[in-house]
Design a protein around this motif. Structure first.
Motif, PDB file in Angstrom:
ATOM      1  N   ASN A  87     105.702  14.508  61.478  1.00 30.83           N
ATOM      2  CA  ASN A  87     104.515  13.669  61.733  1.00 30.83           C
ATOM      3  C   ASN A  87     104.011  13.857  63.147  1.00 30.83           C
ATOM      4  O   ASN A  87     102.807  13.992  63.394  1.00 30.83           O
ATOM      5  CB  ASN A  87     104.867  12.181  61.547  1.00 30.83           C
ATOM      6  CG  ASN A  87     104.953  11.795  60.097  1.00 30.83           C
ATOM      7  OD1 ASN A  87     105.939  12.109  59.448  1.00 30.83           O
ATOM      8  ND2 ASN A  87     103.928  11.136  59.597  1.00 30.83           N
ATOM      9  N   VAL A  88     104.964  13.859  64.094  1.00 28.87           N
ATOM     10  CA  VAL A  88     104.589  14.019  65.498  1.00 28.87           C
ATOM     11  C   VAL A  88     103.913  15.375  65.700  1.00 28.87           C
ATOM     12  O   VAL A  88     102.875  15.482  66.363  1.00 28.87           O
ATOM     13  CB  VAL A  88     105.827  13.870  66.411  1.00 28.87           C
ATOM     14  CG1 VAL A  88     105.493  14.245  67.849  1.00 28.87           C
ATOM     15  CG2 VAL A  88     106.348  12.442  66.347  1.00 28.87           C
ATOM     16  N   LEU A  89     104.491  16.404  65.071  1.00 30.53           N
ATOM     17  CA  LEU A  89     103.931  17.747  65.214  1.00 30.53           C
ATOM     18  C   LEU A  89     102.499  17.794  64.666  1.00 30.53           C
ATOM     19  O   LEU A  89     101.590  18.314  65.311  1.00 30.53           O
ATOM     20  CB  LEU A  89     104.821  18.754  64.475  1.00 30.53           C
ATOM     21  CG  LEU A  89     104.335  20.205  64.513  1.00 30.53           C
ATOM     22  CD1 LEU A  89     104.534  20.781  65.908  1.00 30.53           C
ATOM     23  CD2 LEU A  89     105.073  21.062  63.484  1.00 30.53           C
ATOM     24  N   ILE A  90     102.325  17.233  63.470  1.00 31.46           N
ATOM     25  CA  ILE A  90     100.982  17.224  62.872  1.00 31.46           C
ATOM     26  C   ILE A  90     100.005  16.490  63.790  1.00 31.46           C
ATOM     27  O   ILE A  90      98.901  16.959  64.052  1.00 31.46           O
ATOM     28  CB  ILE A  90     101.009  16.556  61.469  1.00 31.46           C
ATOM     29  CG1 ILE A  90     101.759  17.441  60.480  1.00 31.46           C
ATOM     30  CG2 ILE A  90      99.594  16.292  60.962  1.00 31.46           C
ATOM     31  CD1 ILE A  90     101.957  16.814  59.115  1.00 31.46           C
ATOM     32  N   SER A  91     100.462  15.357  64.334  1.00 25.87           N
ATOM     33  CA  SER A  91      99.554  14.581  65.180  1.00 25.87           C
ATOM     34  C   SER A  91      99.197  15.353  66.446  1.00 25.87           C
ATOM     35  O   SER A  91      98.046  15.344  66.881  1.00 25.87           O
ATOM     36  CB  SER A  91     100.166  13.225  65.526  1.00 25.87           C
ATOM     37  OG  SER A  91     101.273  13.393  66.373  1.00 25.87           O
ATOM     38  N   LEU A  92     100.194  16.035  67.034  1.00 24.03           N
ATOM     39  CA  LEU A  92      99.925  16.770  68.280  1.00 24.03           C
ATOM     40  C   LEU A  92      98.959  17.925  68.028  1.00 24.03           C
ATOM     41  O   LEU A  92      98.024  18.149  68.802  1.00 24.03           O
ATOM     42  CB  LEU A  92     101.231  17.301  68.889  1.00 24.03           C
ATOM     43  CG  LEU A  92     102.170  16.247  69.482  1.00 24.03           C
ATOM     44  CD1 LEU A  92     103.473  16.893  69.947  1.00 24.03           C
ATOM     45  CD2 LEU A  92     101.502  15.526  70.652  1.00 24.03           C
ATOM     46  N   LEU A  93      99.201  18.650  66.929  1.00 26.52           N
ATOM     47  CA  LEU A  93      98.322  19.788  66.639  1.00 26.52           C
ATOM     48  C   LEU A  93      96.910  19.314  66.304  1.00 26.52           C
ATOM     49  O   LEU A  93      95.932  19.910  66.774  1.00 26.52           O
ATOM     50  CB  LEU A  93      98.896  20.619  65.486  1.00 26.52           C
ATOM     51  CG  LEU A  93     100.177  21.380  65.819  1.00 26.52           C
ATOM     52  CD1 LEU A  93     100.726  22.077  64.575  1.00 26.52           C
ATOM     53  CD2 LEU A  93      99.935  22.398  66.926  1.00 26.52           C
ATOM     54  N   SER A  94      96.792  18.255  65.507  1.00 29.80           N
ATOM     55  CA  SER A  94      95.453  17.734  65.170  1.00 29.80           C
ATOM     56  C   SER A  94      94.737  17.305  66.433  1.00 29.80           C
ATOM     57  O   SER A  94      93.546  17.526  66.609  1.00 29.80           O
ATOM     58  CB  SER A  94      95.528  16.502  64.277  1.00 29.80           C
ATOM     59  OG  SER A  94      96.408  16.698  63.250  1.00 29.80           O
ATOM     60  N   MET A  95      95.509  16.661  67.316  1.00 28.94           N
ATOM     61  CA  MET A  95      94.910  16.152  68.548  1.00 28.94           C
ATOM     62  C   MET A  95      94.416  17.309  69.406  1.00 28.94           C
ATOM     63  O   MET A  95      93.312  17.248  69.955  1.00 28.94           O
ATOM     64  CB  MET A  95      95.974  15.336  69.295  1.00 28.94           C
ATOM     65  CG  MET A  95      95.419  14.452  70.356  1.00 28.94           C
ATOM     66  SD  MET A  95      94.348  13.183  69.652  1.00 28.94           S
ATOM     67  CE  MET A  95      93.628  12.547  71.156  1.00 28.94           C
ATOM     68  N   ALA A  96      95.238  18.354  69.509  1.00 36.12           N
ATOM     69  CA  ALA A  96      94.856  19.505  70.338  1.00 36.12           C
ATOM     70  C   ALA A  96      93.593  20.154  69.775  1.00 36.12           C
ATOM     71  O   ALA A  96      92.614  20.385  70.491  1.00 36.12           O
ATOM     72  CB  ALA A  96      95.995  20.512  70.404  1.00 36.12           C
ATOM     73  N   LEU A  97      93.629  20.398  68.478  1.00 38.27           N
ATOM     74  CA  LEU A  97      92.493  21.049  67.825  1.00 38.27           C
ATOM     75  C   LEU A  97      91.238  20.175  67.917  1.00 38.27           C
ATOM     76  O   LEU A  97      90.156  20.634  68.292  1.00 38.27           O
ATOM     77  CB  LEU A  97      92.860  21.298  66.358  1.00 38.27           C
ATOM     78  CG  LEU A  97      91.936  22.167  65.528  1.00 38.27           C
ATOM     79  CD1 LEU A  97      91.926  23.573  66.085  1.00 38.27           C
ATOM     80  CD2 LEU A  97      92.421  22.190  64.075  1.00 38.27           C
ATOM     81  N   LYS A 161      96.446  22.454  56.502  1.00 37.58           N
ATOM     82  CA  LYS A 161      95.201  21.833  56.053  1.00 37.58           C
ATOM     83  C   LYS A 161      95.152  20.367  56.479  1.00 37.58           C
ATOM     84  O   LYS A 161      94.092  19.842  56.834  1.00 37.58           O
ATOM     85  CB  LYS A 161      95.073  21.949  54.520  1.00 37.58           C
ATOM     86  CG  LYS A 161      94.852  23.379  54.070  1.00 37.58           C
ATOM     87  CD  LYS A 161      94.260  23.421  52.701  1.00 37.58           C
ATOM     88  CE  LYS A 161      95.271  23.851  51.671  1.00 37.58           C
ATOM     89  NZ  LYS A 161      94.704  23.842  50.315  1.00 37.58           N
ATOM     90  N   ALA A 162      96.324  19.716  56.458  1.00 38.80           N
ATOM     91  CA  ALA A 162      96.371  18.320  56.910  1.00 38.80           C
ATOM     92  C   ALA A 162      96.006  18.230  58.392  1.00 38.80           C
ATOM     93  O   ALA A 162      95.282  17.327  58.820  1.00 38.80           O
ATOM     94  CB  ALA A 162      97.753  17.729  56.659  1.00 38.80           C
ATOM     95  N   VAL A 163      96.517  19.204  59.166  1.00 37.48           N
ATOM     96  CA  VAL A 163      96.191  19.223  60.599  1.00 37.48           C
ATOM     97  C   VAL A 163      94.673  19.297  60.771  1.00 37.48           C
ATOM     98  O   VAL A 163      94.080  18.549  61.561  1.00 37.48           O
ATOM     99  CB  VAL A 163      96.885  20.420  61.302  1.00 37.48           C
ATOM    100  CG1 VAL A 163      96.264  20.670  62.676  1.00 37.48           C
ATOM    101  CG2 VAL A 163      98.376  20.163  61.438  1.00 37.48           C
ATOM    102  N   ILE A 164      94.045  20.164  60.006  1.00 35.57           N
ATOM    103  CA  ILE A 164      92.586  20.297  60.103  1.00 35.57           C
ATOM    104  C   ILE A 164      91.913  19.006  59.642  1.00 35.57           C
ATOM    105  O   ILE A 164      90.965  18.522  60.263  1.00 35.57           O
ATOM    106  CB  ILE A 164      92.108  21.513  59.272  1.00 35.57           C
ATOM    107  CG1 ILE A 164      92.677  22.793  59.878  1.00 35.57           C
ATOM    108  CG2 ILE A 164      90.579  21.568  59.223  1.00 35.57           C
ATOM    109  CD1 ILE A 164      92.489  24.029  59.042  1.00 35.57           C
TER     110      ILE A 164
END
Lengths: 293, 259
Positions: A87-97, A161-164
């Motif tokens: 979850n943390v990873l997804i949130s960090l990547l989404s935030m960065a993108l 895709k979730a990250v996006i």
């Protein structure tokens, strides 16, 4: 005269501050530095208390010969933590993108080019006024599971895709944060830069944006905690993150109803422990920037 | 007189014997509000011009037009022959000739005083950083702010900030300086230190245009005083004459109120 004065002051000694009401109101250092030890201790007690309530309820409900709720959590702790880290990873990547895209979009929204400004404004409003879950579904079903470019196939697993999907609302909100911060600077900064022959681009990057960073950080951090908490929605579209794993652990333990509250309570606790310090830090920064404005 | 010096033309066909700045019939409206209703004036090299007048008479707009911060509706403004009212105006060329200082200083708060002075020459004029720094330090000394080079604007008083703003503008080596009510936001005690700096500049031969409410300063330092009211120049003249015998009733009424 002197004796009269001294006798008077002996009867009615002058207070240290004759009229404290007239003194400027000042916050003491202790009050101003926000997370004092006392406050942190109080929050710690709250968390421990919450844990005890959950564990207590669970213990009372577990039957003989069964693993207690605490036991179940300890047993599956590594797996659940790996889910949480995902979850943390997804949130960090989404935030960065989303931050990078939102910065571009926000700059577009204040551009002097009318077409660019209107397009950027449209995109911002569209993604800002859509439910995050809908955007997540949108990303899930609109993006193919793989791309083939020049014979090379790039896979797009669900979690990417979730990250996006999460980056879309981040982008739109970031765009508004950028636009708002730029607009909040006094116009004199633009005029001074203009009269010194700075180009618009130079003014933006060397004079305006550096001053905006300070104003953007608190709302940006706030946005991050929202994203971090929203990532559990990825479980709905089949990404194996913490909430998915909790459901699986629950099933693996025989679907005991008494485990539901402790397991989901544990998830809540993980997010709380992760997000609350960010929240506190945000508030402290806000306060500090406010004082130094 | 000795033989005339060779007259050199610049790229706009301007020669130094012509007015450095020439405004002819300048009009400007903000919506339905007519701010300038046909203003003409000439400024020669080395002259100090003070523009005075009641608030809302268009003084600030007038000097903001000169460096194209405010576009005009009609008329001509020429700075060393360069037409300012031109859609294809080379703003860089104009603004390196015209320095401007504002009422609210408008220093860049995230940079130190010295960095404020150095930024434009390095990034706009692409000059060598070392040389710019030497010049910037000299300018800081000139405005009597040695030792404040590393202070941030927020750590300086209003008068000090305004002097940094003057140094920042001078770092571009302008041919003319515009001062837009530069002492209006200052404490009475610090007004003097800023005026001393401007007076020194004027004595060195810098062409200056000031919008000001400091009548004493205008009387002592200006070569020519203009009085504006309702978007028009009502009266102008050398200060001795202007202050001693104003001709127009509006000038008399204004001077009667402020002197």
């Amino acid at each position: 005269m002197t004796s009269h004065m001294s006798s008077l002051s002996a009867v009615n000694p002058a207070p240290a501050n004759p009229m404290p009401v007239l003194l400027p109101f000042q916050l003491g250092a202790r009050q101003r530095r926000f997370p004092t030890w006392r406050a942190t201790l109080l929050h710690g007690c709250g968390i421990v208390g919450l844990g005890l309530v959950i564990a207590g309820t669970a213990h009372a409900q577990s039957g003989p010969g069964q693993l207690s709720a605490i036991g179940v959590i300890i047993k599956w702790f590594p797996l659940l933590m790996s889910g949480f880290l995902f979850n943390v990873l997804i949130s960090l990547l989404s935030m960065a993108l989303g931050t990078v895209a939102g910065l571009g979009l926000g700059l577009g929204a204040i551009s002097h080019n009318t077409l660019l400004r209107q397009v950027a404004w449209g995109i911002t409003q569209f993604f800002r006024n859509a439910p995050w879950l809908v955007l997540l579904f949108f990303a899930m079903f609109m993006i193919p599971f793989q791309f083939t470019i020049f014979g090379t196939t790039i896979p797009f697993p669900d979690w990417v895709k979730a990250v996006i999907g999460f980056a879309l609302p981040v982008m739109a909100n970031m765009s508004e944060i950028v636009r708002g911060a730029v607009k909040s600077l006094p116009s004199g900064q633009w005029e001074a830069a203009e009269s010194l022959a700075f180009s618009r681009r130079q003014t933006m990057w060397m004079i305006i944006l550096p001053q905006c960073v300070k104003r953007m950080i608190p709302p940006w951090m706030n946005l991050y905690t929202l994203v971090a908490m929203a990532t559990v929605q990825a479980s709905i579209v089949g990404v194996t993150e913490m909430l998915t794993l909790i459901a699986q652990v629950h099933a693996a333990e025989g679907g005991r109803p008494d485990l539901l509250a402790p397991l989901y309570g544990f998830a809540m606790l993980c997010f709380f422990i992760y997000c609350y310090p960010i929240e506190l830090w945000t508030r402290r920064l806000e306060r500090r920037f406010h004082l130094h404005q | 007189m000795a033989a005339a010096a060779p007259v050199t033309q610049n790229e706009f066909g301007w020669t130094p014997d012509q007015p450095l700045i020439r405004l002819v019939d300048v009009h400007k409206s903000f919506g339905s509000l007519q701010v300038l209703r046909g203003v003409s004036l000439d400024v020669r090299k080395g002259e100090v011009i003070c523009i005075i007048g009641p608030s809302g008479s268009g003084k600030s707009t007038l000097i903001r037009c000169i460096n194209a911060l405010v576009p005009i509706d009609s008329g001509t403004i020429r700075v060393e022959g360069q037409e300012v009212n031109d859609p294809d105006l080379d703003k860089l060329a104009l603004r390196r000739k015209v320095g401007m200082v504002f009422q609210q200083y408008n220093l860049f708060p995230h940079r130190t005083a010295l960095q404020n002075v150095m930024m434009a020459p390095i990034n706009v004029l692409k000059q060598n950083r070392k040389e710019v720094e030497v010049r910037a330090r000299a300018l800081m000394a000139k405005v009597r702010l040695q030792g404040k080079e590393d202070a941030y604007p927020g750590q300086l008083s209003g008068g000090q900030q305004q002097r940094v703003a003057i140094a920042r503008s001078l770092a571009m080596r302008p041919d003319v300086m515009l001062f837009d009510e530069v002492t209006a936001a200052l404490d009475p005690e610090t007004v003097k230190e800023v005026l001393v700096t401007i007076r020194e500049l004027a004595e060195e031969g810098m062409t200056c245009i000031l919008v000001t409410h400091e009548m004493g300063f205008a009387r002592e330092v200006a070569d020519h005083v203009y009085f504006t009211d309702k978007g028009l120049i009502v009266e102008h003249g050398p200060p001795a004459e202007f202050f001693a015998n104003p001709k127009d009733e509006r000038t008399k009424a204004f001077l009667g109120q402020v002197l």
